[in-house]
Design a protein around this motif. Sequence first.
Motif, short mmCIF file in Angstrom:
data_model
loop_
_atom_site.label_atom_id
_atom_site.label_comp_id
_atom_site.label_asym_id
_atom_site.label_seq_id
_atom_site.Cartn_x
_atom_site.Cartn_y
_atom_site.Cartn_z
N LYS A 77 3.20 27.43 -30.52
CA LYS A 77 1.86 27.53 -30.88
C LYS A 77 1.18 26.14 -29.91
O LYS A 77 0.22 26.52 -29.44
N THR A 103 -12.82 20.18 -27.51
CA THR A 103 -12.18 21.17 -28.58
C THR A 103 -12.51 22.57 -28.41
O THR A 103 -13.12 22.95 -27.13
N SER A 104 -11.94 23.28 -28.99
CA SER A 104 -11.85 24.98 -28.64
C SER A 104 -13.72 25.06 -28.66
O SER A 104 -14.11 25.94 -27.98
N LEU A 142 -1.24 28.33 -24.50
CA LEU A 142 -2.38 28.61 -24.78
C LEU A 142 -3.20 29.32 -23.88
O LEU A 142 -4.11 29.65 -23.97
N ALA A 163 -14.00 34.39 -29.33
CA ALA A 163 -12.93 35.05 -28.53
C ALA A 163 -13.34 36.44 -28.43
O ALA A 163 -13.12 36.97 -27.18
N PRO A 183 -7.98 31.10 -28.71
CA PRO A 183 -8.00 30.40 -30.23
C PRO A 183 -9.33 31.00 -30.66
O PRO A 183 -10.31 31.28 -30.30
N GLU A 184 -9.17 30.42 -31.96
CA GLU A 184 -10.47 30.79 -33.03
C GLU A 184 -11.60 29.65 -32.58
O GLU A 184 -11.14 28.68 -31.84
N THR A 207 -9.46 29.08 -20.38
CA THR A 207 -8.11 28.63 -19.93
C THR A 207 -8.16 27.37 -19.30
O THR A 207 -8.02 26.18 -19.56
N ARG A 232 -10.34 24.38 -20.81
CA ARG A 232 -9.59 23.71 -21.88
C ARG A 232 -8.42 22.97 -21.49
O ARG A 232 -8.10 22.02 -21.68
#
Lengths: 433, 424
Positions: free
Chosen positions: B113, B220-221, B117, B252, B127-128, B205, B208
């Motif tokens: 996990k 952060t996401s 990513l 997402a 991700p959320e 992606t 991030r």
Amino acid sequence: MNKEFQTEELASVSRRNFFKRTATVSVAAAATILTPATVLADDENIMHHTKWGTTLGDEINKNPYGVPSKYEHNVVRRTSALMSSAGDMHAAISMTPLHELNGIIVPNGLHFTRTHNGVAHIDPTKWRLMIHGLVEKTIVLTLDQLKRYPSESKVLFVECPSNGAAEWKGPQFNSVQFVRGMMSCSEWTGVRLKTIIDELGLKPEAKWMLAEGSDGSEMSRTLPIEKVLDDVMIVYAQNGEALRDEQGYPVRLMAPGWEANLCVKWLKRLEFGDKPWYAKEETSKYTALTASGKAIQHFYALETNSIITSPCPEVPWTDLKKGDLVEIEGLAWSGHGTIRGVDISFDGGKNWVEASLKGLVLPKAWTRFSYMHKYDGKPLLLQSRSYDDSDNVQPTVNQEKKVVGVEGVYHRNAIHTWAVNAKGEVNNVQIRS
Amino acid sequence: MFKLDRKSMINGTSAFAASILLLSGCMDGSASNNDTSTKTVQVSKDGSVSNNDTSTKTVKVSTVGVYEIKNKTAIDGGVTYVKSDGIETAYRYNQQNIKGVSFGRVATANEIKAWDLDALPDGTGLPEGEGSVEDGDELYEAQCASCHGDFGGGGYGYPQLAGGNQDKDKNGIVITLKNQRLEPGMDAPKRTIGTYWPVATTLFTYIRDAMPYATPKSLTSDQTYAITAYILAQNGIEIDGVEMDDEYVLNAEKLAKVVLPNRDGFYPNIDGPTGPADVKAFFADRAKNIGSGTRCMTDCKDPGMDGKTEATVMKIGYEMKDVVPAYSTVRDLPPEIENSLISKAEKQYNESCKLCHATDNMGAPALGDIDAWHELMLKGKDKVVYNAIHGMGGMPAKGGNADLIDSDVKLIVEFMIDSSKKKH
């Protein structure tokens, strides 16, 4: 743009002044040979004791890791702001000095380097490799554990697919180092990926593999399974020692014959999946835009290619006299297989003769070629053209341009031309319309 | 070894027959008008190229580097070599039983996990989280604009993210991508996210994992969704027919629905069950799809794109001479480099600060800019040092190098102040 080739003009192509050394040699050589032997001046270097012959040298292990002679300090990688973003040398490329190399192995300190977020420095005790996704069993390996697998070594060239990209629209650099220096060739040692995969068990639906680096750019690329199970390696050594930081220490992927960008450095993760990932470096970059407006993606293998390294702008023929028998030498390579042969042209591609291959002729490795030429002082348009065992023949600039245009950036392998003028100076030109 | 040699030679002969066929005649009767330069050509004995009769053209067969081929259409259009009897091309390989060699351990679910990513184009792996165009605007101005320009418009030498005409021709091709600079002064094809990139998950992606440039993986996401939203909005992207205004919130589900204008601008096909086979078919026809040469040996013609114009010699128009280190092939002693005179602070400045402070391109006060540093010092040196340690605006804490200790940062700032004072 000059449309007419005239020998007079060729002779007057602008001088470069960084060849003072050869100019001096030229004068000395002329004096030695043209003057009758009886009146030859004695060479000071022979008549007197030398400094190094009359003093004690260094202690045996003064340099526990050896360094080149300090007289070789100009034999270095070079870069240019053009090879970077805004002159920022963290996402840039440095070029191998092809004109200074011999044989097919590049010393590790001269291997060309491309980084997307600077050269990472990885603590090998903290490095981990994870393999997961569509495999029966996942795995995490330390460096010591990876090295426990049976190893293999292969001599392979590594080439950035941008090699020669500055030349799509015409000649730009008057230097073999910048014309073709985004490549090197080394003996790489590591583990064939199939050895590990066979043990983990690949699920039948696995079609693609993502390889990801652990540097700041997390460089990642998708490779097809067929290649992964054929000859892809995970390598940790280069020419007998650990990889250099610039080459991905401690571990990089090695996909023989394929874009160096696919040989992901500072490797951390391999994931198997049933779909390609569309990573940034296989979409926005490393895709070759053609004249149709569409771009070639997943452009893996480097084409068959060649370059004459002697003579070249850095190593001209200014010291030769008419009648000298001189070796034309160069490098040929192909990501599709093995170099079968190289042809040489002296007239810009109208007529060709066969060169000889020499030394080791290995698949997906640099191959040296040679042609003995009787120098007669006339201007030449010198070219080399390689062909390989997949029946791939190096194209002319026009042949390549006709199919892919001039905006593709990547995978340029057109026949290169050096113009040798009446003085023996060598300049970068292109034969094109 | 004898066994290998024989095998290689036999195979070499048959494999070579194919390549002889590549020798094309190029003898279409037109007389050569070559002058002095062609007379220097010496036809080698090995090459034995005859002058007039195509049928007598032969090339001496060589066995160097000729290896047994298993497959001539590998996925990349190249060859696959036979591996048998412990020999693969020039190499011997380990024939011992290696089944059961197994080191390492299984990855934990949390480890996978933590590292798995990368999102797929269909959104798998995203991700959320969520972020608005407006929040993205603020983050972009602070962390991205110094390199990628206002509104993603470029201008500082780093990639331009937005802009460029997305109009397509009747075949659905983005028109700007057909630009070819065949002559100086012609327009370049514009390659931005809006005109060139195929899928939007790549953007998320990449930001991030790899951005901001000097401090990757610091977002952060939610922040990543916000910046992604802002960049897509600057490219005029609509999601499900909805325009991305300031209040638009990306997540997402919505990101997976984005269809970028150049989604179909790439070939060969790599998607679906036929992806790998389509790639293989494409590279198998190299002459048509990529361009290939022919082994013409005498009186070769090289017409250009119009099929008529013969090639001529193009010289360097403007030579790129700006290389580092400067060109030299001289063998002499190197100039003394007075490394000892560079302070530790200057070395650390070079490593951690110079990227942004070398010029004012990135919005940072440039080293040596007397006015900029004078203005800065009005805040007081302590405040300037504090900001350098804790970050300010687009500048990350300690220039993004967390390894620097506070006292080092102070010395670096003092070096920078000293270097940006009026010299007396």
